[in-house]
Design a protein around this motif. Structure first.
Motif, PDB file in Angstrom:
ATOM      1  N   GLN D 128       0.826  -1.208   0.000  1.00 52.52           N
ATOM      2  CA  GLN D 128       0.000   0.000   0.000  1.00 52.52           C
ATOM      3  C   GLN D 128       0.858   1.255   0.000  1.00 52.52           C
ATOM      4  OE1 GLN D 128      -3.603   0.348   0.342  1.00 52.52           O
ATOM      5  NE2 GLN D 128      -3.554  -1.772  -0.369  1.00 52.52           N
ATOM      6  N   ALA D 129       0.300   2.287  -0.632  1.00 52.10           N
ATOM      7  CA  ALA D 129       0.961   3.590  -0.628  1.00 52.10           C
ATOM      8  C   ALA D 129      -0.038   4.675  -0.274  1.00 52.10           C
ATOM      9  CB  ALA D 129       1.574   3.876  -1.996  1.00 52.10           C
ATOM     10  N   LEU D 130       0.480   5.734   0.290  1.00 54.82           N
ATOM     11  CA  LEU D 130      -0.306   6.951   0.507  1.00 54.82           C
ATOM     12  C   LEU D 130       0.262   7.978  -0.453  1.00 54.82           C
ATOM     13  CD1 LEU D 130      -0.480   6.939   4.405  1.00 54.82           C
ATOM     14  CD2 LEU D 130      -2.403   6.589   2.843  1.00 54.82           C
ATOM     15  N   LEU D 134       5.380   4.749  -0.109  1.00 59.55           N
ATOM     16  CA  LEU D 134       5.229   3.522   0.651  1.00 59.55           C
ATOM     17  C   LEU D 134       5.728   3.769   2.073  1.00 59.55           C
ATOM     18  CD1 LEU D 134       6.826   1.331  -2.144  1.00 59.55           C
ATOM     19  CD2 LEU D 134       4.435   1.157  -1.424  1.00 59.55           C
TER      20      LEU D 134
END
Lengths: 319, 319, 319, 319
Positions: D128-130, D134
Motif C-alpha cells: 500500500q501507498a499513501l 510507501l
C-alpha cells in the motif's frame, strides 16, 4: 375450431424439428485398422490441411468481389463463456519509463489462458483422441509431453485460405435460434444448399449457423448448457465430401448433449481423429446471416503454438 | 598493387553502409497540439486501420495470381528470443477420460505469456506512449486498468487485408544479414523500390527485410543485443506516404540501439503514437526473399484481446 | 618419499568417500499388498502427519531455549535453479488509484509457477507414484483431475511442528560440499549422531546437510546436474525409525543420478509412496551449520493448496 | 405492554452497536515529514518485523502449554472469495513416466494467482501507498519494477513468531457475526481485554474476531460486499501499543466500506504505510473462539517472494 397463428407457429415449429436422424444413433468409431493410415499416408500430421493448395486459394480468391470483410471472431474477455476449468486472465503490464527525451513508455499484457481452446477457436489434430489414438493412429501417451505434443502440433498446419459456404439452418427453419437439443440433419444441410443456391467441394469449408451464438456472452450458463448442432450423420455426409473445415456458431460444432447418451463428442472424434478435418467453434455468423452471404473466401490463421492442440483465432470471411 | 576480391568486398561493404542519416538525429516528438487530433478525428481508436477499405482488399486481391501462401509467422516455443521479463510457458492439460463407448479423450494446453508482444507480433495503439500520451493524445494513466485498456484495445482493429511490398534491403546491399547497428535510410528504401520495380501507396503495408531474423532462435543473445532497421528518417518517409503497417524481420522494426542515444524506440513513438501506423515484428521474410516476391496480399488477424496492446500473429503473404 | 599435505588430503578424501553401499543396489518397491494399507489405515490421506501430536509440539518446544530463529527457506526469484519445464514468473500489478483524500494506492503481484514444487519445498503425498499407485495404494489415475487431486492433497496435512535434528554430513567429512555423486550411508548418519551427540525418535524430522545448497543460485547448471544425498539404504534406516520428515539442502533429498541406473528417484518412492514420510528440499542449512546447531524445533507451514502435490515453504528452525 | 424476547434482542442489539466513533472521521494521513523516517531509521525495510526478537520468541513459547495447534489458514481453492480482477488457477501437471523398474511417476501443479494477496494472507510493506509514498517514505514509482519491488519486498521480513492475543468481539457482543458495517471501537477492544483477562504488549500480535469469516466460501458475494472491522480509532490505539501484526477473520481487517466515504482503506494506510505494522487477512478464528483460546504463540511464515507485496500464508496459533 379456429387455430390462432401462435398455435400454428408451434405446430409448424414441432413439424420442422421433428425428424430424428436414426442412423447416427448406432455409430461406433471405426477400428484403427480401418481408419489408419489416413488418406495422406502413415506419417501425415496435417490432415485436411493437405487440401490447402494454390488452386484452393485461387478458387477462394474468386469469391472476393466487393472487398467486404466479415469478422468471424469473438472478442476475448473475461466474460466469455467457457467450461469450468478453463481460465482467461489478462493483466496489463506497464514497463518502466519514461525513457529518453522522447519520454517513451511501454505497455504490454500477460495472458494466462487455455490458448488453444478459448473463444473463437480452431481445433487441431492433437485435441481429441479415441481411446489411445489421435489422428492417423498416433498414440496420445507417446506424443503428449509436459510442454506439448511432439507430433500433430498446430504449428504444422499453417494458415488456411479456402472457399467457404455458410449454411444458415436457423434461417432455413425460420427461427432466430435453433432449439437447444436440435440435431441438424443431412436433409437440413441439403435443403439449405438448395435454397441458398450454393454448393461446395473437396477442400472447402462449411460453416453451419444455428443462431446459438447469440447466447454467447449474453447468457453464458444457457450457452454452455447444451447446443444445437450437427450429429454423426451430418458429419459423415460432410466428411464424405472431403471438406477441410467445419465450423459453427456454437461451442462444439456438434449437438450437445449428444442424443445417443453413450457417445461423448462423437463428431469431434469422427472429424478430427478419424478424418483429420478441422473444427472452428464459437464463430460469429450473425453479420453474414443478415447480409445473406453464403459463399466467400475463408481465411484462418492459427497461432503456431508448438505442440499445441489448437489455437484461438480471429478468422475472416471475405466477399 | 593488386586488390584481392575480399579487400574489395570489405571496401565496398564499408562504402555501402557508410552514409549516416543526419536528419534523424535531431528528432523530437511533435507536441500534442501538433499531432492531435489524428487525421481520423479526436475520438478515433483505430488509426491506420481506417485505411482498411473494400478498395484496399480488392487491390490486394489482385496480387493473388498463383495462390501461393507465404507464412510470415515464427513458431511459438520456449526457445524463442524475448526480452528478459517476458515469459512463454505452454503446459499440456489432459482432460479426464475415457468417456462413452467411443472412449473420447481430450487434450488442451494452458499458456502463460505476454500474448500481445511475443514471437511474430502486431503492435497496436495502446503499446506505446510519449510522455503521458498514447495515440490521438489519449492519456495512458486514464485508460490503463489492471485488466487492459479501456480505449485503443487491439480488439478494435480487426483483420488487416491489404497490398504489401517487401523491400529487401539485405539483398540490395548484397549481404545475408545487415550489420547489427545499420540504420536503413530513405535512399535505401527508394533504391530498393527502383531495383525491385514496385511501388506502394496509401493504406498499404511495407515490410523491410534486414536478414536479422536469421538469428532468431539460432543465436538469441545476439538477436536481442541490437538490430539493423529503419530510423526516424525512413519512418517519416513511410508515414508521409500514409502506409497502414510497417513490418520487419527484426524484433522492433527500428535500428537498436538507436544512434541518437537520447531517444528510446523513437520509431515506435513516431509510427504508433504520432501516426497510428501499426508495426509487425519478427516476421519471417526468408522464403519471399529467396523467391524474389516483392508484392503480395498481406493478411494479418490480430487476436481480439479486449484492452490489449497488440497480438501475437501468424500473418501470411499471398501471391 | 614425502607425501605432501595435498596428496594426503586427496587420499583421505578418497578413503572417506570410498565405501559404496551395496544393499541399496538391489532395491525393489514392495508390492501393494505388502505396503498397503499404511500403518494409519486404508483411508488415511495424511501419512506421517499423523505423528503430529501435542506431545511432538511440546517436545519441540523444549528445544527453544534462546529464541533464535533460523530461516531455512530460499528466496523465490527467477534466478532460482529449477528443472527445465518449471517456471517462476512474478509480475507486479499496480491497482488504479489514487483513491480518497488519503490518496490510497495498492500494489500486488501475479505469480505463475509450479507452486507445489518450487524453491524450498515440501513434498506431499500426491507428488509421486510407483506404477499406478500413490501413497496407501490410492490410484493416481482415479484421483488426478485437471484441477488437482481429489484425495491426498497437501491441504490435508496442516502445519508441522516437531523436533528436528540436523546431521551435518559435509562437516563430518571435513568438506564444504560433498562430491556430486556421493551416496550418504547409514554409517555416515550414525557417526554424525555420535559426533554431534544428538539422537532422534519417532515423529521427528531429520535434516541432512550435504553442502550442495551452496551451488543454489551460484551455479544452477551444476546444482541441477546431480547431487550428493541419501540412498535407499539410509532412507530405509530413517523410515524404520518412523520419522515425520526428511529434508536436505539439495533439490531431491536423494543422491542423483541414482547409482542403480534402473531406479528413478527411489528414495522419493520409498519415503513418500511406501512410508508416507514427507520430504523437504532446497533447505538452507548453512547458518545452522556455522553455529553448530543440531537440534531444534522445526516448523513448516505448507500452503493449503487444495488437491496440491506439495507446497513452496519458508520453514524455520527455532532454538 | 410485554416485550417479547426477540424485540428485546433487537433493542439490545441496537444499543450494543450504536456508538459511532467520532474521532476516526476526521483522520488524515500524517505528512511525510511527520512520519518519516520510521522509528527504525531511514533505510529500514522491515517495519514492525524489527520487533521480532529472541525475547519475543521466548515469550511466545511460554504460551505453548498443551501443544495444541490451531490452523488459521483457509484452504486455497477456486471457490474462495476474491476481488474481481484476482485469479486462482491450479492445473495438475503430470510428468511423463513410468521411469525405471520402480515405475516412478511424478505429479506437480502449475498455479496462477495473485500469490501475495490470495486467501489467508500476510500484507507486507510494498502493498500500500499513501500518494507517492510507501512505508518509510520510499517512493512507489522508484521501487516498482515489472517484476517486483526493489525494496520493501516481503522476502525481507522472515518468519514471525510472537505472542498473540485474540479479541473476540463477536463473542463480546453476543452475536455469531458482527453486522456488515460495524466499526469496532477502542472501547470494544478494551472491554474484550477485560472480559478475556488478557493483555498484550509491544511486538505482539492482535487478532480481532468479527465472525465475518463464516461467510467465506459460504456466501462470497456477501462476504466481499463489505465487512465489520476496526477503524482508524482502534488502529491508532493498537499502533500506539506498538504491535507487530493486526489480523482478522475478514478480508481487509478494517471496516468496509469505510464510514468516512472520502477515505479508502485508511487502516491499511495507517498500519502498513505510516507505522510499518503488518496485516493478516482472512484468518480462520472459529476454532479458537469455540475453545475460548485468547492467548497463544502465533507463527507466520510468509513465502520469500522477492520483491513481493505480501504472501498467502497458513499461520498457526499454538497453545
Amino acid at each position: 375450431m379456429k387455430l390462432t397463428s401462435s398455435v400454428l407457429a408451434v405446430l409448424s415449429f414441432a413439424f420442422v424439428f421433428m425428424a430424428a436422424p436414426a442412423r447416427a444413433q448406432g455409430w461406433n468409431p471405426p477400428p484403427p485398422e480401418r481408419r489408419c493410415p489416413s488418406q495422406w499416408g502413415p506419417n501425415d500430421e496435417r490432415g485436411a490441411a493437405n487440401l490447402q493448395t494454390p488452386q484452393a486459394v485461387l478458387k477462394a480468391t474468386r469469391m472476393i468481389r466487393e472487398g467486404k470483410v466479415y469478422e468471424l471472431g469473438k472478442v476475448l474477455e473475461p466474460s466469455m463463456p467457457r467450461s469450468g476449468a478453463r481460465s482467461y486472465v489478462l493483466n496489463l503490464a506497464r514497463t518502466s519509463g519514461p525513457n529518453g527525451r522522447n519520454q517513451q513508455r511501454g505497455n504490454e499484457e500477460t495472458v494466462f489462458t487455455e490458448l488453444g481452446q478459448m473463444g473463437t477457436q480452431f481445433d487441431g489434430l492433437a485435441h481429441q483422441a479415441l481411446g489411445p489414438h489421435l489422428y492417423n493412429c498416433f498414440e496420445n501417451d507417446a506424443l503428449a509431453t509436459r510442454t506439448g505434443f511432439t507430433k500433430l502440433g498446430v504449428e504444422k498446419i499453417g494458415a488456411l485460405f479456402t472457399r467457404g459456404v455458410m449454411l444458415d439452418i436457423a434461417a432455413l427453419k425460420g427461427v432466430d435460434i435453433l432449439p437447444a437439443t436440435y440435431e441438424i440433419t443431412v436433409g437440413d444441410l441439403e435443403e439449405a444448399l438448395r435454397r441458398q443456391r450454393v454448393d461446395f467441394g473437396a477442400g472447402e469449408a462449411v460453416l453451419v449457423r444455428t443462431g446459438w451464438g447469440r447466447h454467447f456472452g449474453a447468457d453464458n450458463k444457457l450457452f454452455m448448457s447444451g447446443e444445437p448442432g450437427i450429429g454423426i450423420a451430418a458429419a459423415e455426409w460432410l466428411a464424405a465430401r472431403n471438406v477441410m473445415m467445419v465450423g459453427s456458431d456454437n461451442w462444439a460444432v456438434e449437438v450437445r448433449p449428444y442424443p445417443d447418451k453413450d457417445l461423448f463428442l462423437p463428431v469431434h472424434g469422427l472429424l478430427l481423429v478419424v478424418k483429420g478435418i478441422f473444427l472452428l467453434e464459437n464463430l460469429d455468423l450473425e453479420a453474414m446471416s443478415r447480409d445473406k452471404i453464403h459463399e466467400f473466401a475463408l481465411i484462418v490463421q492459427p497461432l503456431k503454438l508448438k505442440g499445441g492442440t489448437g489455437s484461438t483465432v480471429a478468422p475472416i470471411a471475405v466477399r
